[in-house]
Scaffold this motif. Structure first.
Motif, PDB file in Angstrom:
ATOM      1  N   TYR A  69      -4.833  10.375   5.151  1.00 25.95           N
ATOM      2  CA  TYR A  69      -4.125   9.576   3.977  1.00 25.95           C
ATOM      3  C   TYR A  69      -5.141   8.832   2.904  1.00 25.95           C
ATOM      4  CZ  TYR A  69       0.276  10.399   6.422  1.00 25.95           C
ATOM      5  OH  TYR A  69       1.422  11.110   7.078  1.00 25.95           O
ATOM      6  N   LYS A  70      -4.907   9.115   1.723  1.00 30.43           N
ATOM      7  CA  LYS A  70      -5.375   8.724   0.610  1.00 30.43           C
ATOM      8  C   LYS A  70      -4.360   7.988  -0.415  1.00 30.43           C
ATOM      9  CE  LYS A  70      -9.299  11.938   0.872  1.00 30.43           C
ATOM     10  NZ  LYS A  70      -9.153  12.932   1.804  1.00 30.43           N
ATOM     11  N   THR A  71      -5.267   7.075  -1.075  1.00 25.13           N
ATOM     12  CA  THR A  71      -4.448   6.483  -2.157  1.00 25.13           C
ATOM     13  C   THR A  71      -4.088   7.167  -3.346  1.00 25.13           C
ATOM     14  OG1 THR A  71      -6.592   5.529  -3.039  1.00 25.13           O
ATOM     15  CG2 THR A  71      -5.254   3.985  -1.709  1.00 25.13           C
ATOM     16  N   VAL A  72      -3.425   6.972  -4.342  1.00 28.98           N
ATOM     17  CA  VAL A  72      -2.867   8.208  -5.253  1.00 28.98           C
ATOM     18  C   VAL A  72      -3.400   7.339  -6.629  1.00 28.98           C
ATOM     19  CG1 VAL A  72      -0.997   9.438  -6.363  1.00 28.98           C
ATOM     20  CG2 VAL A  72      -1.199   9.111  -3.948  1.00 28.98           C
TER      21      VAL A  72
ATOM     22  N   GLY B 187       7.351   9.692   5.297  1.00 30.37           N
ATOM     23  CA  GLY B 187       8.288  10.726   5.131  1.00 30.37           C
ATOM     24  C   GLY B 187       7.784  11.863   4.382  1.00 30.37           C
ATOM     25  N   ARG B 188       8.401  12.932   3.978  1.00 30.62           N
ATOM     26  CA  ARG B 188       7.857  13.933   2.934  1.00 30.62           C
ATOM     27  C   ARG B 188       7.981  13.237   1.547  1.00 30.62           C
ATOM     28  NH1 ARG B 188       6.559  19.091   3.082  1.00 30.62           N
ATOM     29  NH2 ARG B 188       6.987  20.235   1.375  1.00 30.62           N
ATOM     30  N   ILE B 189       7.036  13.753   0.730  1.00 27.20           N
ATOM     31  CA  ILE B 189       7.143  13.119  -0.688  1.00 27.20           C
ATOM     32  C   ILE B 189       8.336  13.581  -1.189  1.00 27.20           C
ATOM     33  CG2 ILE B 189       5.962  13.375  -2.848  1.00 27.20           C
ATOM     34  CD1 ILE B 189       3.271  13.595  -1.406  1.00 27.20           C
ATOM     35  N   GLY B 190       8.721  12.834  -2.015  1.00 27.12           N
ATOM     36  CA  GLY B 190      10.400  13.072  -2.602  1.00 27.12           C
ATOM     37  C   GLY B 190      11.442  12.938  -1.791  1.00 27.12           C
ATOM     38  N   SER B 191      11.546  12.630  -0.571  1.00 29.51           N
ATOM     39  CA  SER B 191      12.533  12.336   0.307  1.00 29.51           C
ATOM     40  C   SER B 191      12.560  10.635   0.563  1.00 29.51           C
ATOM     41  CB  SER B 191      12.489  12.866   1.653  1.00 29.51           C
ATOM     42  OG  SER B 191      11.506  12.316   2.338  1.00 29.51           O
ATOM     43  N   SER B 192      13.871  10.060   0.997  1.00 32.94           N
ATOM     44  CA  SER B 192      13.806   8.824   1.295  1.00 32.94           C
ATOM     45  C   SER B 192      13.034   8.201   2.682  1.00 32.94           C
ATOM     46  CB  SER B 192      15.253   8.241   1.504  1.00 32.94           C
ATOM     47  OG  SER B 192      15.901   9.213   2.483  1.00 32.94           O
ATOM     48  N   GLY B 193      13.002   9.532   3.513  1.00 35.38           N
ATOM     49  CA  GLY B 193      12.117   9.074   4.714  1.00 35.38           C
ATOM     50  C   GLY B 193      12.651   8.328   5.703  1.00 35.38           C
ATOM     51  N   GLN B 194      11.806   7.729   6.567  1.00 37.26           N
ATOM     52  CA  GLN B 194      12.086   6.711   7.599  1.00 37.26           C
ATOM     53  C   GLN B 194      11.721   5.626   7.344  1.00 37.26           C
ATOM     54  OE1 GLN B 194      11.450   8.368  11.420  1.00 37.26           O
ATOM     55  NE2 GLN B 194      12.031  10.479  10.896  1.00 37.26           N
TER      56      GLN B 194
ATOM     57  N   LEU C  55       0.882  -1.220   0.171  1.00 37.94           N
ATOM     58  CA  LEU C  55       0.026  -0.051  -0.162  1.00 37.94           C
ATOM     59  C   LEU C  55       0.862   1.188  -0.006  1.00 37.94           C
ATOM     60  CD1 LEU C  55      -2.938   1.169   0.366  1.00 37.94           C
ATOM     61  CD2 LEU C  55      -2.384   1.387   2.830  1.00 37.94           C
ATOM     62  N   TYR C  56       0.527   2.138  -0.666  1.00 37.54           N
ATOM     63  CA  TYR C  56       1.119   3.634  -0.865  1.00 37.54           C
ATOM     64  C   TYR C  56      -0.062   4.519  -0.704  1.00 37.54           C
ATOM     65  CZ  TYR C  56       3.761   7.614  -2.307  1.00 37.54           C
ATOM     66  OH  TYR C  56       4.436   8.869  -2.320  1.00 37.54           O
ATOM     67  N   ILE C  57      -0.017   5.370   0.342  1.00 37.43           N
ATOM     68  CA  ILE C  57      -0.859   6.435   0.592  1.00 37.43           C
ATOM     69  C   ILE C  57      -0.116   7.811   0.754  1.00 37.43           C
ATOM     70  CG2 ILE C  57      -2.867   4.949   1.158  1.00 37.43           C
ATOM     71  CD1 ILE C  57      -2.210   5.591   4.118  1.00 37.43           C
ATOM     72  N   GLU C  58      -0.822   9.035   0.534  1.00 33.63           N
ATOM     73  CA  GLU C  58      -0.371  10.257   0.651  1.00 33.63           C
ATOM     74  C   GLU C  58      -1.290  11.106   1.256  1.00 33.63           C
ATOM     75  OE1 GLU C  58       0.664  11.826  -3.142  1.00 33.63           O
ATOM     76  OE2 GLU C  58       2.475  10.651  -3.300  1.00 33.63           O
ATOM     77  N   ARG C  59      -0.640  12.024   1.808  1.00 37.16           N
ATOM     78  CA  ARG C  59      -1.842  13.242   2.685  1.00 37.16           C
ATOM     79  C   ARG C  59      -1.147  14.525   2.113  1.00 37.16           C
ATOM     80  NH1 ARG C  59      -2.250  14.068   8.983  1.00 37.16           N
ATOM     81  NH2 ARG C  59      -3.530  16.026   8.812  1.00 37.16           N
ATOM     82  N   THR C  60      -1.923  15.415   1.538  1.00 28.65           N
ATOM     83  CA  THR C  60      -1.157  16.830   1.103  1.00 28.65           C
ATOM     84  C   THR C  60      -2.204  17.880   1.379  1.00 28.65           C
ATOM     85  OG1 THR C  60      -2.301  16.499  -1.026  1.00 28.65           O
ATOM     86  CG2 THR C  60      -0.007  15.579  -1.035  1.00 28.65           C
ATOM     87  N   ASP C  61      -1.546  18.987   1.788  1.00 26.41           N
ATOM     88  CA  ASP C  61      -2.603  20.159   1.983  1.00 26.41           C
ATOM     89  C   ASP C  61      -1.728  21.153   1.695  1.00 26.41           C
ATOM     90  OD1 ASP C  61      -3.748  22.192   3.088  1.00 26.41           O
ATOM     91  OD2 ASP C  61      -4.016  21.259   5.206  1.00 26.41           O
ATOM     92  N   PRO C  62      -1.710  21.847   0.484  1.00 27.86           N
ATOM     93  CA  PRO C  62      -0.671  23.230   0.090  1.00 27.86           C
ATOM     94  C   PRO C  62      -0.857  24.104   1.112  1.00 27.86           C
ATOM     95  CG  PRO C  62      -2.110  22.058  -1.634  1.00 27.86           C
ATOM     96  CD  PRO C  62      -2.390  21.636  -0.314  1.00 27.86           C
ATOM     97  N   ALA C  63      -1.993  24.674   1.727  1.00 35.17           N
ATOM     98  CA  ALA C  63      -2.106  25.637   2.708  1.00 35.17           C
ATOM     99  C   ALA C  63      -1.195  25.396   3.922  1.00 35.17           C
ATOM    100  CB  ALA C  63      -3.473  25.666   3.111  1.00 35.17           C
TER     101      ALA C  63
ATOM    102  N   ARG D 246       3.031  14.342   2.629  1.00 33.26           N
ATOM    103  CA  ARG D 246       3.584  13.218   3.218  1.00 33.26           C
ATOM    104  C   ARG D 246       3.236  11.988   2.474  1.00 33.26           C
ATOM    105  NH1 ARG D 246       1.700  14.892   9.191  1.00 33.26           N
ATOM    106  NH2 ARG D 246       2.927  16.911   9.447  1.00 33.26           N
ATOM    107  N   TYR D 247       4.085  10.682   2.723  1.00 29.52           N
ATOM    108  CA  TYR D 247       3.684   9.806   2.296  1.00 29.52           C
ATOM    109  C   TYR D 247       3.837   8.435   3.358  1.00 29.52           C
ATOM    110  CZ  TYR D 247       8.528   8.373   1.836  1.00 29.52           C
ATOM    111  OH  TYR D 247       9.825   7.934   2.098  1.00 29.52           O
ATOM    112  N   TYR D 248       2.953   7.508   2.985  1.00 32.91           N
ATOM    113  CA  TYR D 248       3.193   6.269   3.963  1.00 32.91           C
ATOM    114  C   TYR D 248       3.181   4.958   3.079  1.00 32.91           C
ATOM    115  CZ  TYR D 248       2.972   4.052   8.443  1.00 32.91           C
ATOM    116  OH  TYR D 248       3.027   3.504   9.744  1.00 32.91           O
ATOM    117  N   ALA D 249       3.956   4.056   3.149  1.00 30.42           N
ATOM    118  CA  ALA D 249       3.987   2.987   2.324  1.00 30.42           C
ATOM    119  C   ALA D 249       4.266   1.605   3.247  1.00 30.42           C
ATOM    120  CB  ALA D 249       4.968   2.880   1.427  1.00 30.42           C
ATOM    121  N   LEU D 250       3.188   0.770   3.270  1.00 28.20           N
ATOM    122  CA  LEU D 250       3.361  -0.514   3.789  1.00 28.20           C
ATOM    123  C   LEU D 250       3.360  -1.885   3.027  1.00 28.20           C
ATOM    124  CD1 LEU D 250       0.209   0.280   6.114  1.00 28.20           C
ATOM    125  CD2 LEU D 250       2.578  -0.128   6.932  1.00 28.20           C
ATOM    126  N   ALA D 251       4.160  -2.881   3.327  1.00 25.63           N
ATOM    127  CA  ALA D 251       4.270  -4.128   2.743  1.00 25.63           C
ATOM    128  C   ALA D 251       4.596  -5.083   3.528  1.00 25.63           C
ATOM    129  CB  ALA D 251       5.228  -3.969   1.520  1.00 25.63           C
TER     130      ALA D 251
END
Length: 82
Positions: free
Chosen positions: A77-80, A42-49, A8-16, A21-26
């Motif tokens: 968080y929502k699927t992309v 982590g933050r979208i575009g980073s390797s994160g934790q 699963l890969y989900i994201e949460r974005t709020d431009p304001a 952010r992203y969250y991945a599970l496997a």
């Protein structure tokens, strides 16, 4: 052994709030016959934790997978679409 793949890969974005952010599970089998639940975030575009959890039984890994998914969905968080 895994009956079906769990990924699963989900994201949460709020431009304001400058939030992206992203969250991945496997769930994957290990070489020793156990199962490993891998979490990355982590933050979208980073390797994160990341962190890994090891289980002897599939139902325990799936239960944690679904609990984490439920928690993240509640936080927005929502699927992309691909």
């Amino acid at each position: 052994m895994l009956v079906q793949p769990y990924q699963l890969y989900i994201e949460r974005t709020d431009p304001a709030r400058n939030m992206a952010r992203y969250y991945a599970l496997a769930i994957e089998p290990t070489l020793f016959g156990t199962l490993c639940l891998s979490r990355r975030w982590g933050r979208i575009g980073s390797s994160g934790q990341s962190i890994e959890h090891h289980f002897d039984e599939e139902r325990e890994a799936v239960a944690m997978f679904l609990d984490l998914l439920r928690t993240k969905r509640a936080r927005g968080y929502k699927t992309v679409p691909q």
